[in-house]
Scaffold this active site. Structure first.
Site, PDB file in Angstrom:
ATOM      1  N   LYS A 201       0.886  -1.229   0.414  1.00  0.00           N
ATOM      2  CA  LYS A 201      -0.001  -0.284  -0.259  1.00  0.00           C
ATOM      3  C   LYS A 201       0.834   1.220  -0.077  1.00  0.00           C
ATOM      4  CE  LYS A 201      -2.943   2.580   0.241  1.00  0.00           C
ATOM      5  NZ  LYS A 201      -4.646   3.369   1.446  1.00  0.00           N
ATOM      6  N   CYS A 255      -3.152  10.340   1.686  1.00  0.00           N
ATOM      7  CA  CYS A 255      -2.790   9.611   0.662  1.00  0.00           C
ATOM      8  C   CYS A 255      -1.302   9.391   0.612  1.00  0.00           C
ATOM      9  CB  CYS A 255      -3.232   8.127  -0.199  1.00  0.00           C
ATOM     10  SG  CYS A 255      -4.710   7.552   0.933  1.00  0.00           S
TER      11      CYS A 255
END
Length: 406
Positions: A201, A255
């Site tokens: 991720k 993010c």
């Protein structure tokens, strides 16, 4: 029953999606006001398709509470900021959530961490909490990492169609969690180990950050030598193996602007390209301010209050302002004791900065320079209203004559 912990941008859509696909769900959040709002039938942020999903989930019996529930499956979807000094993850919210789960969970429960974490976070912070409560990992409690992979503005669609990664100590437990997510996820679901899932991720978002940094550095180079970076990128991208992104005023959100720092903090001296990319992207808000200064000087404008910043969110057509380039710019101005610019964003309904307008026409009437920082649909549709204004277009969406670009 699944207890989803954290009802923010990730936890709420996930809880709603599970509920609408036949899973009994209780959503938990420490924020009493947020829980009260959900129980009153109101969603807590704007997102295409979210309200319809919310109504459907309510009809299927989803519940919202400030209390943790005793059940066999927990999904932890709380924020994971980073320490801006050490550049390492601040796992305090994950730690607290897991501690609370340990107080109520039965033996055999599966604890799924959806929050994005740096590689090794579950080993360093989560496993010790489980063991400190007298549980044997793999027997009494099963740990899983299933990092979210959705973006504001397209959450509902991406929850359903994006592929997912399930990291687990046990293949069998991984398959059980895969079955749970398969209740709504139509994308490919890959089962692997926890550290691989953690790293995957972070690597995904870091790759995008580096690509954006390359485009931003190109913009600076081209501007310094009077070249059109957009034309250069357009032509270069005709090569079948080249895909350069567009430059912009900076990188926001929770993010891309955060996750690469996890690698920088955990692997100092090794994450060199990643660190350089972060520095380039973090420099863009100040670079935009320099461009504004140069344009003001060229046009003979000395009053900064005649400058209008269009857009407060970190991307188009969402109400998410986390780490937004505009807010970064305003903080930079504060450090230099400069203020007075006007600000407007159709998606941000509450006042969060000084001199914030809520009417587009009123905003335009009070500025001479418009700096386009977010490519909201509104300004694309109303571009004609900017005629006669001095425009700095950081998103390359304006075709009016005389406009400035990065």
């Amino acid at each position: 029953m699944v207890n989803v912990i954290g009802l923010g941008y990730i936890g709420l859509p996930t809880a709603l999606m599970l509920a609408t696909h036949g899973v009994e769900v209780v959503g938990t959040d420490y924020n009493k006001e947020l829980v009260s709002q959900l129980n009153a039938g109101e969603i807590t942020f704007e997102e295409e398709g979210l309200y319809d999903l919310f109504v459907n989930a309510i009809s299927k019996g989803i519940k919202f509470s400030t209390e943790y529930i005793s059940t066999m499956v927990y999904i932890v979807a709380v924020p994971t900021p980073y320490d801006k000094n050490s550049k390492k993850i601040d796992a305090c919210y994950v730690i607290q959530a897991v501690k609370n789960v340990m107080e109520v969970c039965p033996k055999g429960a599966i604890v799924i961490i959806e929050s994005t974490v740096s590689p090794g976070t579950i080993d360093k912070f989560v496993r010790p909490i489980v063991e400190a409560n007298g549980f044997v990992i793999g027997e009494d409690i099963h740990l899983v990492h299933a990092p979210e992979r959705i973006i504001p503005g397209n959450m509902v669609y991406e929850l359903k169609h994006n592929s997912r990664t399930i990291g687990s100590d046990s293949k069998a437990i991984g398959e059980r969690v895969k079955e749970l997510y398969s209740s709504f996820c139509e994308g490919e679901i890959v089962v692997t180990d926890i550290r691989t899932a953690e790293m995957t991720k972070v690597v995904e978002n870091t790759f995008r950050d580096i690509n954006i940094a390359y485009a931003n550095e190109l913009a600076k180079i081209c501007h310094s030598d009077n070249m059109d970076v957009y034309e250069i990128i357009r032509i270069a991208n005709k090569h079948p193996r080249v895909n350069i992104l567009s430059p912009g005023p900076g990188v926001g959100g929770h993010c891309i602007s955060v996750d690469p720092w996890f690698l920088v903090g955990d692997y100092p001296g090794l994450a060199n390209i990643i660190l350089a990319a972060r520095k380039i992207n973090d420099s863009m808000p100040e670079y935009v301010l320099e461009r504004i200064h140069d344009i003001m000087k060229e046009k003979g404008i000395k009053d900064v209050s005649r400058v209008g910043l269009y857009g407060l969110t970190y991307k188009e057509d969402v109400d998410d302002v986390r780490e937004s380039p505009t807010l970064q710019m305003l903080r930079c101005m504060e450090r230099h004791l400069a203020s007075g610019v006007k600000v407007y964003d159709p998606w941000v309904k509450k006042d969060i900065v000084e001199n914030q307008y809520h009417d587009f026409d009123e905003f335009l009437n009070n500025v001479d320079i418009v700096v386009i920082l977010v490519a909201h649909s509104e300004i694309k549709e109303k571009m004609y209203k900017l005629k006669g204004k001095i425009i700095l277009d950081t998103r390359n969406i304006c075709d009016l004559e005389g406009r400035y670009r990065l």
